[in-house]
Design a protein around this motif. Sequence first.
Motif, PDB file in Angstrom:
ATOM      1  N   ASN A 148       9.341 -16.797   0.184  1.00  0.00           N
ATOM      2  CA  ASN A 148       8.652 -17.934  -0.976  1.00  0.00           C
ATOM      3  C   ASN A 148       7.890 -16.832  -1.285  1.00  0.00           C
ATOM      4  O   ASN A 148       7.869 -17.794  -2.423  1.00  0.00           O
ATOM      5  N   ALA A 149       7.651 -16.250  -1.480  1.00  0.00           N
ATOM      6  CA  ALA A 149       7.188 -15.092  -3.586  1.00  0.00           C
ATOM      7  C   ALA A 149       7.728 -13.824  -2.964  1.00  0.00           C
ATOM      8  O   ALA A 149       8.582 -12.635  -1.566  1.00  0.00           O
ATOM      9  N   TRP A 150       7.928 -12.983  -3.885  1.00  0.00           N
ATOM     10  CA  TRP A 150       7.914 -11.321  -4.128  1.00  0.00           C
ATOM     11  C   TRP A 150       7.216 -10.631  -4.612  1.00  0.00           C
ATOM     12  O   TRP A 150       6.947 -10.387  -5.891  1.00  0.00           O
ATOM     13  N   PRO A 151       6.518  -9.451  -3.652  1.00  0.00           N
ATOM     14  CA  PRO A 151       6.423  -9.072  -2.361  1.00  0.00           C
ATOM     15  C   PRO A 151       6.029 -10.226  -1.133  1.00  0.00           C
ATOM     16  O   PRO A 151       5.598 -10.730  -1.507  1.00  0.00           O
ATOM     17  N   PRO A 152       7.222 -10.397  -0.378  1.00  0.00           N
ATOM     18  CA  PRO A 152       6.124 -10.995   0.550  1.00  0.00           C
ATOM     19  C   PRO A 152       5.227 -11.361   1.083  1.00  0.00           C
ATOM     20  O   PRO A 152       4.549  -9.961   1.183  1.00  0.00           O
ATOM     21  N   ALA A 153       5.194 -12.009   1.639  1.00  0.00           N
ATOM     22  CA  ALA A 153       3.529 -12.278   2.050  1.00  0.00           C
ATOM     23  C   ALA A 153       3.183 -11.365   3.530  1.00  0.00           C
ATOM     24  O   ALA A 153       4.009 -10.640   3.849  1.00  0.00           O
ATOM     25  N   GLY A 154       2.064 -10.154   3.519  1.00  0.00           N
ATOM     26  CA  GLY A 154       1.890  -9.746   4.189  1.00  0.00           C
ATOM     27  C   GLY A 154       2.400  -7.901   3.967  1.00  0.00           C
ATOM     28  O   GLY A 154       2.177  -6.582   4.474  1.00  0.00           O
ATOM     29  N   ILE A 155       3.478  -7.810   2.765  1.00  0.00           N
ATOM     30  CA  ILE A 155       3.720  -6.096   2.318  1.00  0.00           C
ATOM     31  C   ILE A 155       3.104  -5.462   1.536  1.00  0.00           C
ATOM     32  O   ILE A 155       2.677  -6.487   0.269  1.00  0.00           O
ATOM     33  N   THR A 156       2.601  -4.693   0.915  1.00  0.00           N
ATOM     34  CA  THR A 156       1.880  -4.177  -0.067  1.00  0.00           C
ATOM     35  C   THR A 156       2.879  -3.313  -0.282  1.00  0.00           C
ATOM     36  O   THR A 156       3.096  -2.082   0.233  1.00  0.00           O
ATOM     37  N   PRO A 157       3.465  -2.769  -1.254  1.00  0.00           N
ATOM     38  CA  PRO A 157       3.637  -1.981  -2.325  1.00  0.00           C
ATOM     39  C   PRO A 157       3.497  -1.072  -1.996  1.00  0.00           C
ATOM     40  O   PRO A 157       2.249  -0.888  -2.730  1.00  0.00           O
ATOM     41  N   LEU A 158       3.663  -0.064  -2.276  1.00  0.00           N
ATOM     42  CA  LEU A 158       3.770   1.128  -3.160  1.00  0.00           C
ATOM     43  C   LEU A 158       3.277   1.587  -4.572  1.00  0.00           C
ATOM     44  O   LEU A 158       3.960   0.660  -4.978  1.00  0.00           O
ATOM     45  N   ASP A 159       2.659   2.153  -5.080  1.00  0.00           N
ATOM     46  CA  ASP A 159       1.905   2.447  -6.084  1.00  0.00           C
ATOM     47  C   ASP A 159       2.478   3.088  -6.769  1.00  0.00           C
ATOM     48  O   ASP A 159       2.496   4.714  -6.662  1.00  0.00           O
ATOM     49  N   PRO A 160       3.297   2.220  -8.108  1.00  0.00           N
ATOM     50  CA  PRO A 160       4.362   2.860  -8.541  1.00  0.00           C
ATOM     51  C   PRO A 160       3.645   4.339  -9.922  1.00  0.00           C
ATOM     52  O   PRO A 160       4.625   4.839 -10.061  1.00  0.00           O
ATOM     53  N   PHE A 161       2.812   4.522  -9.879  1.00  0.00           N
ATOM     54  CA  PHE A 161       2.085   5.189 -10.818  1.00  0.00           C
ATOM     55  C   PHE A 161       1.663   6.276 -10.053  1.00  0.00           C
ATOM     56  O   PHE A 161       0.836   6.691 -10.937  1.00  0.00           O
TER      57      PHE A 161
END
Length: 271
Positions: free
Chosen positions: A123-136
């Motif tokens: 339903n979304a990207w990133p999926p619910a419950g996923i915390t992506p890494l800080d790109p900076f």
Amino acid sequence: MMIHTKIINQYQHFSFHLVDPSPWPILTSFSLLNLTIGAVSYMHGYPNGGYILTSGLLLTVLGMILWFRDIIIEGTYLGHHTQEVKNGLMLGIILFIISEIFAFLSVFWCFFHSSLSPAIEINAWPPAGITPLDPFAVPLLNTVVLLSSGAFITWSHHALISGDRKGAIVGGIFTILLAIIFTALQYAEYLEAPFTMADGVFGSTFFASTGLHGIHVIIGTIFLLVGLIRIINYQLTTKHHFGLEAAILYWHMVDVVWLFLYVFVYVWSAN
């Protein structure tokens, strides 16, 4: 057969290299088969799968070392690498790099297939419950490190062509150090990542893409290290340095692929 081949090489009137019979291709083939069987056995939990995998890896590395040693001897000391042979080798490394690009293309295809049109379960990207890494944070630092390594190896290349042996060695050393720093930072990033490869399609595509790139960085580092050792041992000159040029082409491919990874897998996925 060996005597017949040497006689032909002695009186040949063309610039191509007739290779002497070698045991290393067949050894490497069986080693790769052993490596594949070991990998499958290990991943499926069969007894002694790890030992088979380890033996296959060691035999493959040994076969590659012995095979490449003979090629270096043929090109550096026996004079078999004429301009025609170098042209063929250059075509070979270009085709090899193209094949590597298509390997990364398959991973990017999976990433875009899942991110641009997520399934209803995601339903979304990133999926619910996923915390992506800080790109900076670490990813940005790694980008600077990798691009700097590309600049240093280019400096090393131009220094070698112009006869500046010291500059070629210093540039090569800095390139390898930066490559090791990149790998160490990526390893630390994996340890601190808030998700794993088992966390759905996001974790799978992230670790598959960055992990595949990380393997290429390690291979490229070894490639460049061999080139540096050959410069130190006076095996590469202003006119004879195809091995280093091949390593540099491979390394620049690694740089460009990382830029795509950083922009899409890190920055775009975090927004």
